[in-house]
Motif scaffolding. Structure first.
Motif, short mmCIF file in Angstrom:
data_model
loop_
_atom_site.label_atom_id
_atom_site.label_comp_id
_atom_site.label_asym_id
_atom_site.label_seq_id
_atom_site.Cartn_x
_atom_site.Cartn_y
_atom_site.Cartn_z
N LEU A 49 -58.15 25.63 -23.09
CA LEU A 49 -58.70 26.24 -23.41
C LEU A 49 -59.49 27.32 -22.87
CD1 LEU A 49 -61.00 26.21 -25.24
CD2 LEU A 49 -62.77 24.18 -23.36
N ARG A 50 -59.08 27.49 -21.33
CA ARG A 50 -59.00 28.64 -20.66
C ARG A 50 -58.06 30.11 -21.28
NH1 ARG A 50 -57.92 26.72 -14.42
NH2 ARG A 50 -60.51 26.61 -14.68
N SER A 51 -56.61 29.73 -22.18
CA SER A 51 -55.78 30.95 -22.09
C SER A 51 -56.95 31.41 -23.48
CB SER A 51 -54.56 30.54 -22.53
OG SER A 51 -54.29 29.88 -21.45
N ILE A 52 -57.28 30.55 -24.11
CA ILE A 52 -58.03 30.60 -25.90
C ILE A 52 -59.17 31.25 -25.49
CG2 ILE A 52 -59.41 29.97 -27.60
CD1 ILE A 52 -56.09 29.27 -28.16
N VAL A 53 -59.74 31.19 -23.84
CA VAL A 53 -60.64 31.61 -24.16
C VAL A 53 -60.99 33.00 -23.66
CG1 VAL A 53 -63.25 32.07 -22.45
CG2 VAL A 53 -62.57 29.39 -23.05
N LEU A 54 -59.75 33.91 -23.58
CA LEU A 54 -59.41 35.31 -22.44
C LEU A 54 -59.05 35.80 -23.98
CD1 LEU A 54 -57.77 34.23 -18.86
CD2 LEU A 54 -60.10 35.27 -19.67
N VAL A 55 -58.90 35.28 -24.60
CA VAL A 55 -57.82 36.36 -25.52
C VAL A 55 -58.93 37.11 -26.45
CG1 VAL A 55 -57.30 36.17 -28.31
CG2 VAL A 55 -55.94 34.97 -26.34
N PRO A 56 -59.97 37.15 -26.64
CA PRO A 56 -60.96 37.81 -27.14
C PRO A 56 -61.47 39.24 -26.46
CG PRO A 56 -62.05 36.09 -27.86
CD PRO A 56 -60.93 36.23 -26.41
N PRO A 90 -51.78 41.12 -25.36
CA PRO A 90 -52.97 40.26 -24.70
C PRO A 90 -52.59 39.22 -24.50
CG PRO A 90 -53.62 42.49 -26.09
CD PRO A 90 -52.28 42.33 -26.49
N VAL A 91 -52.79 38.38 -26.28
CA VAL A 91 -52.39 37.02 -25.97
C VAL A 91 -51.40 36.69 -25.33
CG1 VAL A 91 -51.41 34.60 -28.26
CG2 VAL A 91 -53.49 36.57 -28.37
N ALA A 92 -50.37 36.94 -24.85
CA ALA A 92 -49.51 36.47 -24.52
C ALA A 92 -49.90 36.35 -22.91
CB ALA A 92 -47.89 36.98 -24.95
N VAL A 93 -50.36 37.52 -22.51
CA VAL A 93 -51.20 37.91 -20.70
C VAL A 93 -51.76 36.78 -20.46
CG1 VAL A 93 -52.49 38.73 -19.83
CG2 VAL A 93 -50.76 39.85 -20.63
N ALA A 94 -53.34 36.31 -21.34
CA ALA A 94 -54.25 35.01 -21.70
C ALA A 94 -53.31 34.39 -21.57
CB ALA A 94 -54.42 35.12 -22.71
N PHE A 95 -51.90 33.56 -22.11
CA PHE A 95 -51.84 32.82 -21.96
C PHE A 95 -50.74 31.96 -21.12
CE2 PHE A 95 -52.87 31.48 -26.18
CZ PHE A 95 -53.36 30.08 -26.59
N PHE A 96 -49.04 33.20 -20.39
CA PHE A 96 -48.60 32.61 -19.65
C PHE A 96 -49.21 33.17 -18.12
CE2 PHE A 96 -46.42 33.12 -23.56
CZ PHE A 96 -45.35 32.21 -23.56
N PHE A 97 -50.07 34.69 -17.92
CA PHE A 97 -50.67 35.07 -16.99
C PHE A 97 -51.98 34.59 -16.53
CE2 PHE A 97 -46.80 37.31 -17.73
CZ PHE A 97 -45.96 37.08 -17.28
N GLN A 98 -53.10 33.93 -17.00
CA GLN A 98 -54.09 33.08 -16.49
C GLN A 98 -53.87 32.51 -15.79
OE1 GLN A 98 -56.24 30.31 -16.99
NE2 GLN A 98 -54.36 28.65 -17.78
N ARG A 99 -53.80 32.10 -15.00
CA ARG A 99 -52.86 31.72 -12.97
C ARG A 99 -53.05 33.26 -12.50
NH1 ARG A 99 -49.82 31.67 -9.40
NH2 ARG A 99 -47.59 32.05 -11.09
N TYR A 100 -52.33 34.40 -12.63
CA TYR A 100 -52.99 35.32 -11.99
C TYR A 100 -54.52 35.40 -12.18
CZ TYR A 100 -48.17 35.35 -10.26
OH TYR A 100 -46.96 35.11 -10.12
N LEU A 101 -55.38 35.77 -13.43
CA LEU A 101 -56.37 36.29 -14.04
C LEU A 101 -57.03 35.58 -12.51
CD1 LEU A 101 -55.63 36.96 -17.07
CD2 LEU A 101 -55.50 38.55 -15.33
N LEU A 115 -50.89 44.97 -12.17
CA LEU A 115 -50.33 45.29 -13.51
C LEU A 115 -50.28 44.60 -14.39
CD1 LEU A 115 -46.63 44.65 -11.65
CD2 LEU A 115 -47.58 47.01 -12.17
N ILE A 116 -51.19 43.58 -14.13
CA ILE A 116 -51.59 42.99 -15.40
C ILE A 116 -52.81 43.38 -16.35
CG2 ILE A 116 -51.86 41.01 -16.91
CD1 ILE A 116 -50.53 39.16 -14.86
N PHE A 117 -53.81 44.53 -15.69
CA PHE A 117 -54.79 44.42 -15.90
C PHE A 117 -54.58 45.15 -17.05
CE2 PHE A 117 -57.10 40.83 -13.83
CZ PHE A 117 -58.02 40.82 -14.48
#
Length: 632
Positions: free
Chosen positions: A120-127, A610-621, A554-556
């Motif tokens: 759910l955290r990853s989904i929330v970050l996508v928008p 952006p979706v890939a970043v939200a799902f695979f790198f949300q720990r860093y975010l 780098l992600i941001f």
């Protein structure tokens, strides 16, 4: 031999102690590249733009006439300015309040433990990670009057009489654009508050529970005070983003209907690039800059934690009589603690709480994910389904023809569709190059700002660097357009890298500063005792330690570069350099029904990174850079 080695090892620290009043050269060298480049790519264009606001220019004859403050006088005397100012304040109020309230509620829910929390955290970050251009395309089709998704949903559930032209009413259109802004920006507030909530000690709430404090009392007495500094930071960011909102307005309404959604940023753009009144346009954008700065200062004054003055302790002679001992207690009135009567059993209350929490999780999921699913289904629908009347959200068939049109240029004569593959490569290549350059420079600058923040030069430089965040991109793109045309940098990748760096360099420096602040000074001292020079210590000791912060930066930076629209739209003109947001916006200019399918397919392709970043790198975010940025 042993004594000689010992004296050699302590020499760096001894030498540092002898010259405490002087800073090492590496301190200035670490921030010099960033500051010099910011002066060149931000300072000089701002001076040029300011000078432009004091002149009247003719783009045909290329004559400049100095008019002093006349441009500002004309702006203030123009009724359109005051109407635009009122809309800007109203739009910003809705966006800031909605973003803050909704972001806080989502953060409180995501801070709890439940199955699927990471997903759910990853989904929330996508928008938030999506490009504003893709968001504008999606929501403008949702609100479309004749064949939009919202009217299609109402028609499918038997409420077709409620369907209407949602953008036909100006006031409603402004509110709908503000709602879209909230959908886009609320996840950023959630991300910042969530990182702060995760750093809150759990024993605070456990102690309050033992004292009998309920959820509401714990929130207002513990959680809210803990989040106060984070809320200040997120409110400033939300306000600046609302004041400078441009991409969504450009895509959804272009200031219409009439002038109902014309804000100051759109008015400045129209004056500069539509009416070619560069002087008045620059004056309008400078007024917007000062307005953003004024609100930031106001937030700091009102919301920043107040310093508690220390009261000197006065030692009084000990009282010996019982009357003297009772005197201090005479003014103290102890009221009995009010305990509300329980209206239901504890088991029933827990079950209701769990049900409400499950409903909140479901609503958050639907709010964040349903529009994205709608965009995917639209991209898989035949073009005829997108314009059918009465509208329906149920596709007649699913097809990949739209993706074939944009990836292999098959089955369409669209010029824009043929530009999609190259624009994706342009966005990716530009994003990688500009992110690496700015994070490398930001890592150096971040170290200097973190270690020498108490020195006046570094503190003032850092604040000036952060103030550039409050400058509308339109204020810079205007002098960039003029200067780049003279230097031959229009429609070049180098020009895009320079323009993007005005946004990314302060961001990278700030994020890396907070990363270095979490490293103890003892690590540097140990490296110096071992004989490392400052540069060697920085490269071989500190950089590996802050690697998570570097990845987060780098992600941001890549996300900001990928989603940037204004600079790319103004400074590029051919497919060789155009990025994917510019190409998506170009579909809207053709206004042919068979272009809608490829446009939505291109929008889906644009949100893949952006979706890939939200799902695979949300720990860093969540746990990386923003947790430090909030503390800063």
């Amino acid at each position: 031999m042993t004594m000689t080695l010992q004296s050699t090892r302590v020499e760096p620290l001894a030498r540092e102690d002898r010259r405490k009043g002087r800073l090492p050269a590496f301190a200035y060298l670490s921030v010099a590249p960033t500051l010099i480049l910011m002066v060149l790519i931000v300072g000089l264009p701002l001076i040029y733009s300011l000078y432009l606001s004091f002149n009247s220019t003719n783009p045909i004859t290329k004559r400049w006439i100095f008019v002093g403050l006349n441009n500002y006088v004309n702006v203030f005397q123009n009724a359109d300015f005051w109407y635009a100012l009122g809309r800007t304040l109203y739009f910003s109020l809705l966006a800031v309040v909605g973003t803050t309230v909704l972001g806080t509620l989502i953060a409180l829910v995501l801070n709890q433990r439940f199955a699927g929390r990471g997903f759910l955290r990853s989904i929330v970050l996508v928008p938030w990670a999506m490009a504003p251009v893709s968001i504008g395309v999606l929501w403008s089709f949702i609100y479309a009057g004749n064949f939009g998704l919202l009217n299609g949903l109402l028609n499918d559930i038997g409420l077709g009489s409620w369907a209407r032209a949602w953008f036909g009413n100006g006031f409603l259109a402004l509110n709908l654009v503000a709602l879209t802004q909230v959908w886009n920006q609320a996840p950023l507030t959630t991300l910042m508050l969530l990182s702060s909530l995760q750093s809150m000690p759990g024993n605070l709430h456990r102690a309050a529970i033992l004292d009998g404090a309920g959820p509401m009392k714990r929130f207002f007495s513990i959680t809210l005070p803990w989040l106060k500094s984070t809320l200040l930071f997120s409110t400033i960011i939300a306000t600046i983003n609302a004041f400078m909102a441009f991409d969504i307005i450009w895509i959804m309404t272009r200031g219409g209907p009439g002038a109902a959604t014309t804000t100051l940023s759109w008015l400045g753009y129209m004056q500069s690039f539509q009416f070619l009144k560069f002087g008045e346009g620059a004056a309008t954008l400078y007024i917007l800059t000062f307005l953003s700065l004024a609100f930031a200062i106001l937030y700091f004054v009102v919301l920043s934690p107040k310093r508690v003055k220390r009261v000197k302790k006065v030692t009084a002679a000990p009282a010996t009589t019982s009357a003297a001992m009772a005197k201090p207690r005479a003014a103290m009135v102890i009221l009995p603690e009010w305990k509300p009567r329980r209206m239901m059993r504890p088991t029933t209350a827990r079950n209701i709480g769990r049900a409400l929490f499950a409903i909140a999780v479901a609503l958050i999921f639907l709010w964040s994910f349903l529009p994205i699913v709608a965009l995917i289904f639209i991209s898989l629908s035949p073009p005829t389904d997108l314009i059918r009347t009465p509208p329906s959200i149920i596709p007649s068939a699913l097809t990949l023809d739209n993706y074939k049109a944009v990836l292999m240029a098959q089955g369409t004569t669209s010029v824009q569709a043929a530009r999609v593959p190259l624009s994706l490569l342009n966005s990716f290549g530009t994003g990688i190059v500009v992110s690496v350059i700015n994070v490398a420079l930001g890592t150096l600058a971040g170290y200097g700002f973190a270690r020498y923040a108490d020195k006046r030069f570094f503190s003032i430089s850092l604040w000036l660097l952060l103030l550039t965040r409050m400058i509308p991109a339109l204020t810079l793109v205007l002098p960039f357009f003029v200067i780049f045309r003279i230097l031959g940098l229009i429609d070049t990748h180098i020009g895009l890298v320079i323009a993007y760096s005005t946004i990314l360099m302060p961001l990278a420096a700030w994020m890396m500063k907070t990363s270095f602040e979490n490293i103890p000074l003892s690590l540097e001292r140990a490296a110096q005792i071992d004989g490392c020079s400052r540069f060697t210590m920085f490269c071989k000791v500190l950089v590996p330690v802050v690697r998570p912060g570097i990845i987060a930066a780098l992600i941001f930076c890549f996300l900001v570069s990928w989603n940037e629209f204004l600079f790319a739209m103004i400074l590029t003109s051919t497919p060789a350099t155009q990025t994917i947001p510019v190409v998506i916006a170009g579909f809207l200019s053709q206004a042919r029904f068979y272009e809608y399918g490829p446009m939505f397919a291109a929008s889906v392709l644009a949100i893949v990174p952006p979706v890939a970043v939200a799902f695979f790198f949300q720990r860093y975010l969540v746990q990386g850079a923003l947790s430090g940025a909030v503390k800063g």
